[in-house]
Scaffold this active site. Structure first.
Site, PDB file in Angstrom:
ATOM      1  N   CYS A   3      -0.603  -0.792  18.074  1.00 29.14           N
ATOM      2  CA  CYS A   3      -1.072   0.190  16.614  1.00 29.14           C
ATOM      3  C   CYS A   3      -2.585  -0.190  16.369  1.00 29.14           C
ATOM      4  O   CYS A   3      -3.442   0.247  17.159  1.00 29.14           O
ATOM      5  CB  CYS A   3      -0.105  -0.260  15.688  1.00 29.14           C
ATOM      6  SG  CYS A   3      -0.369   1.090  14.409  1.00 29.14           S
ATOM      7  N   HIS A  15       5.329  -0.220  17.172  1.00 31.68           N
ATOM      8  CA  HIS A  15       5.416  -1.730  16.833  1.00 31.68           C
ATOM      9  C   HIS A  15       6.654  -2.302  17.515  1.00 31.68           C
ATOM     10  O   HIS A  15       7.684  -2.463  16.773  1.00 31.68           O
ATOM     11  CB  HIS A  15       5.748  -1.861  15.247  1.00 31.68           C
ATOM     12  CG  HIS A  15       4.527  -1.793  14.759  1.00 31.68           C
ATOM     13  ND1 HIS A  15       3.354  -2.965  14.423  1.00 31.68           N
ATOM     14  CD2 HIS A  15       4.019  -0.592  13.839  1.00 31.68           C
ATOM     15  CE1 HIS A  15       2.500  -2.087  13.570  1.00 31.68           C
ATOM     16  NE2 HIS A  15       2.783  -0.972  13.473  1.00 31.68           N
ATOM     17  N   GLU A  48       7.326  -5.121  18.196  1.00 28.44           N
ATOM     18  CA  GLU A  48       7.599  -6.279  17.567  1.00 28.44           C
ATOM     19  C   GLU A  48       8.395  -6.509  16.225  1.00 28.44           C
ATOM     20  O   GLU A  48       8.723  -7.401  15.875  1.00 28.44           O
ATOM     21  CB  GLU A  48       6.084  -7.269  17.264  1.00 28.44           C
ATOM     22  CG  GLU A  48       5.410  -6.563  16.184  1.00 28.44           C
ATOM     23  CD  GLU A  48       4.533  -5.131  16.487  1.00 28.44           C
ATOM     24  OE1 GLU A  48       4.583  -4.680  17.582  1.00 28.44           O
ATOM     25  OE2 GLU A  48       3.520  -5.254  15.624  1.00 28.44           O
TER      26      GLU A  48
HETATM   27  N1  GLN Z   1      -3.668   2.428  10.197  1.00 27.52           N
HETATM   28  C1  GLN Z   1      -4.010   1.211  10.863  1.00 27.52           C
HETATM   29  C2  GLN Z   1      -5.138   1.285  11.559  1.00 27.52           C
HETATM   30  O1  GLN Z   1      -5.813   2.370  11.760  1.00 27.52           O
HETATM   31  C3  GLN Z   1      -2.662   0.989  11.787  1.00 27.52           C
HETATM   32  C4  GLN Z   1      -1.650   0.510  11.194  1.00 27.52           C
HETATM   33  C5  GLN Z   1      -0.781  -0.215  12.178  1.00 27.52           C
HETATM   34  O2  GLN Z   1      -1.088  -1.221  12.700  1.00 27.52           O
HETATM   35  N2  GLN Z   1       0.682  -0.221  11.620  1.00 27.52           N
HETATM   36  O3  GLN Z   1      -5.846   0.194  11.502  1.00 27.52           O
END
Ligand code: GLN
Length: 208
Positions: A78, A171, A173
């Site tokens: 992410c 995620h 995790e």
């Molecule tokens: N929206 C976040 C970003 O762009 C990422 C969100 C997340 O890691 N769940 O940094």
């Protein structure tokens, strides 16, 4: 095998827990010298701009870039995927600039910025992978050399690999499915067996 998880912000505790369930030595990384003995690194989910700011303050940007270029396997989840990318389509921000892909941050807007979906990820196994997306990015453009590992039903790319760099928009995790972590650990152990001299060097440095 020793895998580090960048522990400045975000979901590092969850990643460390999963690595330990898989029997791997896992350590939180906050300082440049802690990178030295790693065989692999995970950049967790969180807030990419905050993580980037902290990485700068802690002097981690250059060392991570160099280690990636020297062949350290790195997996970003992410926000970690945002940081691995060479470019971001909708924000002006610096990244580590390692993977040849263009990312759209917060790609699902504010109305439905979190959702869960069962994804096909053939490389981790036949059974669908329950994927949790939280203000997630997508890969807008993957350059040649970037292998697409998974797409949402609408076609958007949400997992990719380029040599020893791995990225996913969701995620793993936050689930109890260890298969994505196992896939990354296989990358790390393959790299270790391709470079046995690294181990010999460490052994002789230790005087064994
Ligand atoms: N929206 C976040 C970003 O762009 C990422 C969100 C997340 O890691 N769940 O940094």
């Amino acid at each position: 095998m020793k895998v580090g998880v960048l522990a400045l912000q975000g979901t590092f505790i969850e990643h460390i827990g999963m690595l330990r369930q898989l029997g791997v030595e896992a350590s939180p990384i906050r300082l440049p010298h802690e990178l030295d003995t790693l065989d692999g690194l995970i950049i967790p989910g969180g807030e990419s701009t905050t993580m980037l700011r902290l990485m700068k303050s802690f002097g981690l940007i250059q060392p991570i870039r160099e280690m990636a270029r020297d062949g350290l396997p790195i997996w970003g989840t992410c926000a970690g995927m945002v940081l691995l990318a060479k470019s971001i389509s909708n924000y002006e921000m610096e990244t580590l600039g390692l993977m040849d892909m263009k990312i759209r941050r917060n790609a699902f807007g504010s109305q439905i910025d979190s959702f869960e979906v069962d994804l096909e990820i053939p490389l981790v196994g036949e059974e669908l992978f329950h994927a949790i997306f939280i203000r997630a990015p997508i890969v807008k453009e993957a350059k040649p050399g970037v292998k697409i590992l998974s797409r949402l039903p609408d076609g958007n790319i949400v997992a990719a690999r380029q040599n020893l760099l791995l990225a996913c928009a969701f995620h793993p995790e936050f689930t109890d499915d260890l298969r994505f972590h196992s896939y990354f650990l296989n990358m790390v152990s393959q790299e270790l067996s391709n470079n046995p001299e690294d181990g010999i060097l460490q052994g002789s440095q230790l005087g064994s």
